[in-house]
Write a protein that holds these residues in place. Structure first.
Motif, PDB file in Angstrom:
ATOM      1  N   PHE A   1       0.835  -1.207   0.000  1.00 57.12           N
ATOM      2  CA  PHE A   1       0.000   0.000   0.000  1.00 57.12           C
ATOM      3  C   PHE A   1       0.867   1.253   0.000  1.00 57.12           C
ATOM      4  O   PHE A   1       0.591   2.225  -0.724  1.00 57.12           O
ATOM      5  CB  PHE A   1      -0.923  -0.003   1.226  1.00 57.12           C
ATOM      6  N   PHE A   2       1.926   1.263   0.805  1.00 61.71           N
ATOM      7  CA  PHE A   2       2.816   2.423   0.918  1.00 61.71           C
ATOM      8  C   PHE A   2       3.476   2.741  -0.425  1.00 61.71           C
ATOM      9  O   PHE A   2       3.487   3.887  -0.877  1.00 61.71           O
ATOM     10  CB  PHE A   2       3.875   2.136   1.988  1.00 61.71           C
TER      11      PHE A   2
ATOM     12  N   LYS B   1      -9.202  -3.651   0.119  1.00 66.18           N
ATOM     13  CA  LYS B   1      -8.579  -3.960  -1.166  1.00 66.18           C
ATOM     14  C   LYS B   1      -9.454  -3.508  -2.335  1.00 66.18           C
ATOM     15  O   LYS B   1      -8.975  -2.823  -3.253  1.00 66.18           O
ATOM     16  CB  LYS B   1      -8.292  -5.459  -1.287  1.00 66.18           C
ATOM     17  N   LYS B   2     -10.736  -3.843  -2.312  1.00 60.75           N
ATOM     18  CA  LYS B   2     -11.623  -3.464  -3.414  1.00 60.75           C
ATOM     19  C   LYS B   2     -11.814  -1.951  -3.479  1.00 60.75           C
ATOM     20  O   LYS B   2     -11.943  -1.377  -4.566  1.00 60.75           O
ATOM     21  CB  LYS B   2     -12.959  -4.177  -3.276  1.00 60.75           C
ATOM     22  N   THR B   3     -11.816  -1.302  -2.308  1.00 62.84           N
ATOM     23  CA  THR B   3     -11.957   0.163  -2.285  1.00 62.84           C
ATOM     24  C   THR B   3     -10.776   0.821  -2.995  1.00 62.84           C
ATOM     25  O   THR B   3     -10.949   1.724  -3.825  1.00 62.84           O
ATOM     26  CB  THR B   3     -12.040   0.671  -0.832  1.00 62.84           C
ATOM     27  N   LEU B   4      -9.564   0.360  -2.702  1.00 61.66           N
ATOM     28  CA  LEU B   4      -8.367   0.924  -3.329  1.00 61.66           C
ATOM     29  C   LEU B   4      -8.296   0.585  -4.817  1.00 61.66           C
ATOM     30  O   LEU B   4      -7.852   1.405  -5.630  1.00 61.66           O
ATOM     31  CB  LEU B   4      -7.119   0.411  -2.609  1.00 61.66           C
ATOM     32  N   ILE B   5      -8.758  -0.602  -5.197  1.00 64.31           N
ATOM     33  CA  ILE B   5      -8.771  -1.000  -6.611  1.00 64.31           C
ATOM     34  C   ILE B   5      -9.699  -0.089  -7.416  1.00 64.31           C
ATOM     35  O   ILE B   5      -9.353   0.377  -8.507  1.00 64.31           O
ATOM     36  CB  ILE B   5      -9.197  -2.476  -6.760  1.00 64.31           C
ATOM     37  N   VAL B   6     -10.887   0.174  -6.880  1.00 62.71           N
ATOM     38  CA  VAL B   6     -11.843   1.068  -7.558  1.00 62.71           C
ATOM     39  C   VAL B   6     -11.236   2.450  -7.743  1.00 62.71           C
ATOM     40  O   VAL B   6     -11.384   3.076  -8.801  1.00 62.71           O
ATOM     41  CB  VAL B   6     -13.168   1.147  -6.760  1.00 62.71           C
TER      42      VAL B   6
ATOM     43  N   HIS C   1     -12.888  12.662  -9.744  1.00 63.11           N
ATOM     44  CA  HIS C   1     -11.936  13.071  -8.712  1.00 63.11           C
ATOM     45  C   HIS C   1     -12.372  12.600  -7.324  1.00 63.11           C
ATOM     46  O   HIS C   1     -11.541  12.244  -6.481  1.00 63.11           O
ATOM     47  CB  HIS C   1     -11.765  14.587  -8.710  1.00 63.11           C
ATOM     48  N   GLY C   2     -13.685  12.587  -7.083  1.00 60.26           N
ATOM     49  CA  GLY C   2     -14.188  12.149  -5.787  1.00 60.26           C
ATOM     50  C   GLY C   2     -13.801  10.718  -5.470  1.00 60.26           C
ATOM     51  O   GLY C   2     -13.358  10.413  -4.359  1.00 60.26           O
ATOM     52  N   ILE C   3     -13.952   9.827  -6.451  1.00 67.59           N
ATOM     53  CA  ILE C   3     -13.575   8.429  -6.244  1.00 67.59           C
ATOM     54  C   ILE C   3     -12.059   8.309  -6.141  1.00 67.59           C
ATOM     55  O   ILE C   3     -11.532   7.623  -5.264  1.00 67.59           O
ATOM     56  CB  ILE C   3     -14.103   7.543  -7.398  1.00 67.59           C
ATOM     57  N   CYS C   4     -11.345   8.983  -7.056  1.00 60.95           N
ATOM     58  CA  CYS C   4      -9.882   8.906  -7.069  1.00 60.95           C
ATOM     59  C   CYS C   4      -9.292   9.309  -5.723  1.00 60.95           C
ATOM     60  O   CYS C   4      -8.439   8.615  -5.170  1.00 60.95           O
ATOM     61  CB  CYS C   4      -9.320   9.815  -8.163  1.00 60.95           C
ATOM     62  N   TYR C   5      -9.769  10.426  -5.193  1.00 61.97           N
ATOM     63  CA  TYR C   5      -9.173  10.953  -3.960  1.00 61.97           C
ATOM     64  C   TYR C   5      -9.704  10.240  -2.718  1.00 61.97           C
ATOM     65  O   TYR C   5      -8.943   9.721  -1.907  1.00 61.97           O
ATOM     66  CB  TYR C   5      -9.417  12.457  -3.838  1.00 61.97           C
TER      67      TYR C   5
ATOM     68  N   PHE D   1      -9.033   6.347  -2.314  1.00 60.93           N
ATOM     69  CA  PHE D   1      -7.638   5.972  -2.083  1.00 60.93           C
ATOM     70  C   PHE D   1      -7.076   6.648  -0.841  1.00 60.93           C
ATOM     71  O   PHE D   1      -6.612   5.986   0.084  1.00 60.93           O
ATOM     72  CB  PHE D   1      -6.765   6.295  -3.293  1.00 60.93           C
ATOM     73  N   PHE D   2      -7.124   7.983  -0.788  1.00 61.66           N
ATOM     74  CA  PHE D   2      -6.432   8.687   0.276  1.00 61.66           C
ATOM     75  C   PHE D   2      -7.139   8.621   1.616  1.00 61.66           C
ATOM     76  O   PHE D   2      -6.509   8.386   2.652  1.00 61.66           O
ATOM     77  CB  PHE D   2      -6.180  10.146  -0.138  1.00 61.66           C
ATOM     78  N   VAL D   3      -8.443   8.828   1.628  1.00 64.83           N
ATOM     79  CA  VAL D   3      -9.162   8.793   2.906  1.00 64.83           C
ATOM     80  C   VAL D   3      -9.210   7.368   3.454  1.00 64.83           C
ATOM     81  O   VAL D   3      -8.959   7.140   4.637  1.00 64.83           O
ATOM     82  CB  VAL D   3     -10.586   9.374   2.762  1.00 64.83           C
TER      83      VAL D   3
END
Length: 408
Positions: free
Chosen positions: A220-221, A278-283, A314-318, A321-323
């Motif tokens: 992840f890092f 995992k699925k959240t970060l993949i999306v 941008h909402g999904i991208c940020y 992944f980040f939150v």
């Protein structure tokens, strides 16, 4: 959390990102119009964000985790920040402006980790609670931009009169307000220490690097660093891209990205709980690739819908992944290193990743510019799309399914 705690943390997040947005969005325009800065100087000014983020985990690890209450450190930094922003407001040339901005960003970037640490410390289930608090940061970011436009500081007439300088005064006042308000925030004390347990590595925040011993977190890092390379393309190139291809009211249309950020911030807890980390970060990473493909093939006429969808992603991208990454980091950090662990992920993303990304975006944009000075945008956008896909494949191959414990 009780209602007073929720309101306090929400107001903290609102002001934290209101302060940042009050000057960051218009920084390039301000430097060019008010201080007559050159392109290289503007690029140098933006790099202060990355330098601050690289230093951030050491600052937070040195003071917040070991010695002082996080909310008090937050207050002191923002009060000092208010004075520095007033000095930026009175600056008349870039040579005097840059060192002050650099000092300010070295102080400001650790506060992004501190507000997360203060919030997580009050939560029993961050995966469900954090998004509802963090969304006020995005609202604060939008509010600052709308206020600047409402006051016409960024209009052609405002630029001629030098009114964009007022953004620094607005930032100074809001920074002072948050600095004073921070002392009324919920107590976030350092974790108890036993006598003689002093370690230099711990004081410098280096012990949070122990998180990388966990294979999933290491993947992840590394993914966080790599995905910030295409992210930098969005921040650096989207506005010039939309303007160059002739999209009207491009700045207003870009605000759609922050609106979608609010929507998906509220949807994140549901998605996170149902599908896991995992699925959240993949999306999120898939959305990154799709966004840049849409930018590559969209245009200001029949293909404008592709541009608008790309911005709205941008909402999904940020958020996804980040939150979710901040929540994931908190779950691995445990009680002892909550602040320094948040500083570590800030270091990876806003620091190392963005620094590489801004450099790469500038290099590639210059390479794909024809003799007439026109950018070959299709080629430019397909490169971050390809990088996003490669990071996605790397992550999918190496990151194993994991059930995080959000109650740590």
């Amino acid at each position: 959390m009780n209602i007073n705690t929720k309101l306090s943390l929400s107001f903290m997040m609102f002001l934290e990102f209101f302060i940042w947005s009050s000057w960051y969005v218009t920084l390039g325009t301000f430097l060019g119009s008010n201080l007559l800065a050159k392109d290289q100087e503007i690029s140098l000014a933006f790099s202060t964000q990355s330098f601050g983020a690289i230093i951030a985990p050491f600052v937070v690890g040195l003071i917040a985790d070991r010695y002082f209450h996080a909310q008090r450190i937050l207050g002191v930094i923002h009060i000092i920040g208010a004075g520095l922003m007033y000095m930026l407001y009175t600056s008349s040339d870039f040579s005097g402006f840059f060192p002050i901005l650099l000092i300010y960003m070295i102080l400001f970037m650790p506060t992004l980790a501190l507000v997360n640490s203060i919030s997580f410390n009050q939560m029993k289930d961050p995966a469900k609670e954090f998004g509802k608090i963090r969304v006020w940061g995005t609202i604060g970011w939008i509010a600052a931009g709308l206020l600047i436009s409402f006051m016409s500081w960024d209009s052609q007439e405002g630029l001629k009169e030098g009114l964009l300088r007022n953004t620094w005064l607005m930032g100074a006042v809001s920074s002072l307000v948050l600095g004073l308000f921070s002392f009324a925030l919920p107590h976030t004390p350092p974790q108890p220490r036993t006598a003689g347990d002093f370690k230099l590595s711990e004081v410098l925040g280096l012990d949070s690097l122990g998180l990388l011993k966990h294979k999933n977190y290491a993947v992840f890092f590394i993914s966080s660093i790599l995905i910030c390379i295409p992210l930098a393309f969005y921040y650096q190139n989207t506005s010039p891209f939309l303007t160059e291809i002739g999209l009207t009211n491009s700045t207003g249309k870009m605000a759609l990205g922050q609106v979608s950020e609010v929507v998906f911030m509220l949807a994140l807890p549901i998605f996170f709980s149902k599908f896991g980390i995992k699925k959240t970060l993949i999306v999120a990473m898939l959305a990154w690739a799709v966004r840049y493909v849409f930018f590559a093939f969209g245009d200001a006429n029949e293909g404008v819908w592709m541009l608008l969808i790309g911005i709205a992603l941008h909402g999904i991208c940020y958020d996804f992944f980040f939150v979710s990454g901040q929540i994931y980091t908190d779950s691995h950090a445990g009680l002892k290193y909550k602040s320094s662990a948040q500083g570590l992920i800030t270091f990876a993303t806003y620091g190392v990743g963005m620094l590489i990304g801004f450099w790469a975006a500038g290099l590639i944009s210059n390479y794909y510019t024809n003799e007439a000075g026109v950018h070959l945008w299709e080629s430019i956008w397909l490169i971050p799309a390809g990088i996003s896909v490669l990071v996605l494949l790397l992550f999918m191959a190496l990151f194993k399914k994991e059930q995080i414990n959000s109650h740590q």
